[in-house]
Design a protein around this motif. Structure first.
Motif, PDB file in Angstrom:
ATOM      1  N   SER A 106      67.718  40.319  76.908  1.00 21.02           N
ATOM      2  CA  SER A 106      68.244  41.063  75.770  1.00 21.02           C
ATOM      3  C   SER A 106      67.121  41.510  74.837  1.00 21.02           C
ATOM      4  O   SER A 106      66.031  40.910  74.790  1.00 21.02           O
ATOM      5  CB  SER A 106      69.253  40.201  75.011  1.00 21.02           C
ATOM      6  OG  SER A 106      69.658  40.830  73.816  1.00 21.02           O
ATOM      7  N   ASP A 107      67.388  42.566  74.081  1.00 23.00           N
ATOM      8  CA  ASP A 107      66.430  43.033  73.079  1.00 23.00           C
ATOM      9  C   ASP A 107      66.484  42.192  71.806  1.00 23.00           C
ATOM     10  O   ASP A 107      65.605  42.317  70.944  1.00 23.00           O
ATOM     11  CB  ASP A 107      66.705  44.500  72.731  1.00 23.00           C
ATOM     12  CG  ASP A 107      66.495  45.417  73.930  1.00 23.00           C
ATOM     13  OD1 ASP A 107      65.663  45.065  74.794  1.00 23.00           O
ATOM     14  OD2 ASP A 107      67.160  46.473  74.008  1.00 23.00           O
ATOM     15  N   ASN A 108      67.520  41.354  71.701  1.00 23.64           N
ATOM     16  CA  ASN A 108      67.682  40.509  70.518  1.00 23.64           C
ATOM     17  C   ASN A 108      66.765  39.296  70.638  1.00 23.64           C
ATOM     18  O   ASN A 108      66.910  38.485  71.557  1.00 23.64           O
ATOM     19  CB  ASN A 108      69.142  40.062  70.402  1.00 23.64           C
ATOM     20  CG  ASN A 108      69.438  39.390  69.075  1.00 23.64           C
ATOM     21  OD1 ASN A 108      68.600  38.673  68.528  1.00 23.64           O
ATOM     22  ND2 ASN A 108      70.634  39.608  68.551  1.00 23.64           N
ATOM     23  N   PRO A 109      65.800  39.119  69.735  1.00 18.67           N
ATOM     24  CA  PRO A 109      64.868  37.983  69.846  1.00 18.67           C
ATOM     25  C   PRO A 109      65.552  36.630  69.690  1.00 18.67           C
ATOM     26  O   PRO A 109      65.105  35.644  70.274  1.00 18.67           O
ATOM     27  CB  PRO A 109      63.862  38.232  68.715  1.00 18.67           C
ATOM     28  CG  PRO A 109      64.557  39.152  67.758  1.00 18.67           C
ATOM     29  CD  PRO A 109      65.486  39.979  68.582  1.00 18.67           C
ATOM     30  N   ARG A 112      67.105  35.782  73.087  1.00 20.83           N
ATOM     31  CA  ARG A 112      66.029  35.435  74.016  1.00 20.83           C
ATOM     32  C   ARG A 112      65.504  34.045  73.737  1.00 20.83           C
ATOM     33  O   ARG A 112      65.258  33.262  74.661  1.00 20.83           O
ATOM     34  CB  ARG A 112      64.894  36.449  73.925  1.00 20.83           C
ATOM     35  CG  ARG A 112      65.212  37.809  74.487  1.00 20.83           C
ATOM     36  CD  ARG A 112      63.919  38.560  74.834  1.00 20.83           C
ATOM     37  NE  ARG A 112      62.973  38.545  73.711  1.00 20.83           N
ATOM     38  CZ  ARG A 112      62.910  39.479  72.782  1.00 20.83           C
ATOM     39  NH1 ARG A 112      63.754  40.513  72.818  1.00 20.83           N
ATOM     40  NH2 ARG A 112      62.024  39.415  71.817  1.00 20.83           N
ATOM     41  N   LYS A 201      75.603  49.672  78.362  1.00 24.17           N
ATOM     42  CA  LYS A 201      74.753  48.648  78.979  1.00 24.17           C
ATOM     43  C   LYS A 201      75.576  47.620  79.742  1.00 24.17           C
ATOM     44  O   LYS A 201      75.169  47.145  80.804  1.00 24.17           O
ATOM     45  CB  LYS A 201      73.919  47.955  77.898  1.00 24.17           C
ATOM     46  CG  LYS A 201      72.817  48.819  77.316  1.00 24.17           C
ATOM     47  CD  LYS A 201      71.950  48.007  76.369  1.00 24.17           C
ATOM     48  CE  LYS A 201      70.785  48.855  75.866  1.00 24.17           C
ATOM     49  NZ  LYS A 201      69.892  48.080  74.952  1.00 24.17           N
TER      50      LYS A 201
END
Length: 317
Positions: A106-109, A112, A201
């Protein structure tokens, strides 16, 4: 007139003597290389196998006891419980592993980081330690309380639930890495093309990426399940009555320790062999789009070997 010569040009014959006969290439006589090392290795292996068989045949093992307990009700119950906990734990591991893999990508830190921490903890601690913690969770949380439902943790945390959480959550950490590797094996152009067609997505992951990643995900997943069948023997720490615990319970009262371990080994071999066959056909199904010719099935291999042993028929004159 030039003087006549006794020698004629190569490849030609005097006029009127017929067509020229040109000698063809001399056939090469291939002599197969003798592999003495292979024969020596085969003799050594056969000798070691003979010694191993002789050791078990002459050992102080009551083989009648092994045959008697092989279909004993308690052993059959343990084998069924092993199969049940393995399937349920694998389902939990696969579902949670897919979620963790998507979180890792995911682009969400935050997502992640949470996924990375989960994988780090559960892959870094032994399964038997995790099972022991779940089974003794009442020492940390005396009650299981959801507000609308409350129950003592000793009652809520049954042996099956402790084994399911211990095995399934640990398996999810490994499945997350397997699924992540499978997703990353799909070319990024597939996702870009899906986004260009207006797919979200989630739909891209569900309908485009995951189906193509299955070819990479299936083989290690099958290996993980085979390993799960054997790892389930650690559930005895949570007092779950799987195959190993049932075998040790009988051996502690009958003192037939080796005999009962052989009984358990036979059943583990049966279970793993059955699911190995299923894994082969599943891998063969998902390899249709990547291989020019699918690998032969066991039945096809047997037929091919049988036909190859037949002597070719000599054509009648």
């Amino acid at each position: 007139m030039p003087p006549s010569s006794d020698k004629e040009p190569a490849g030609k014959t005097p006029a009127g003597s017929g067509p020229a006969i040109v000698a063809g290439p001399v056939p090469i006589k291939a002599i197969p290389v003798r592999h003495y090392g292979r024969w020596a290795g085969a003799v050594v292996v056969l000798g070691l196998l003979g010694l191993l068989v002789n050791a078990f045949a002459t050992a102080n093992i009551n083989w009648d006891t092994v045959g008697e307990y092989l279909t004993f009700d308690t052993i059959l119950e343990g084998a069924g419980n092993t199969l049940l906990i393995s399937v349920c734990s694998m389902i939990l591991g696969v579902v949670l592993g897919v979620v963790l893999a998507v979180m890792r990508l995911s682009d969400n830190p935050l997502l992640r980081s949470v996924a990375w921490g989960y994988i780090w903890i559960f892959r870094g601690t032994p399964v038997i330690v995790q099972l022991t913690i779940w089974w003794n969770l009442s020492l940390v949380f005396p009650n299981f309380n959801l507000g609308f439902y409350s129950e003592p943790m000793n009652t809520f945390m049954t042996p099956f639930l402790a084994a399911l959480l211990g095995l399934g959550l640990n398996e999810a950490a490994y499945m997350a890495e397997i699924v992540r590797a499978g997703i990353q094996s799909v070319d990024e152009g597939q996702s870009e093309a899906s986004h260009a067609l207006g797919m979200s997505k989630r739909k891209t992951m569900q309908r485009v990426v995951l189906p193509q990643a299955m070819r990479v995900i299936i083989p290690p997943t099958g290996n993980e399940y085979i390993n799960m069948l054997k790892t389930s023997s650690l559930a005895f720490v949570a007092q779950y009555n799987e195959l190993y615990k049932r075998s040790t319970d009988i051996s502690s009262s009958s003192l037939a320790v080796i005999e009962m371990m052989l009984v358990a080994s036979v059943w583990y071999l049966i279970l793993t062999s059955v699911f190995s066959i299923g894994q082969f056909y599943l891998e063969r199904h998902y390899a249709k789009g990547s291989l020019r010719s699918l690998p032969d099935t066991p039945i096809q291999k047997i037929k091919r070997m049988a036909f190859s042993l037949r002597r070719p028929e000599v054509p009648r004159s």
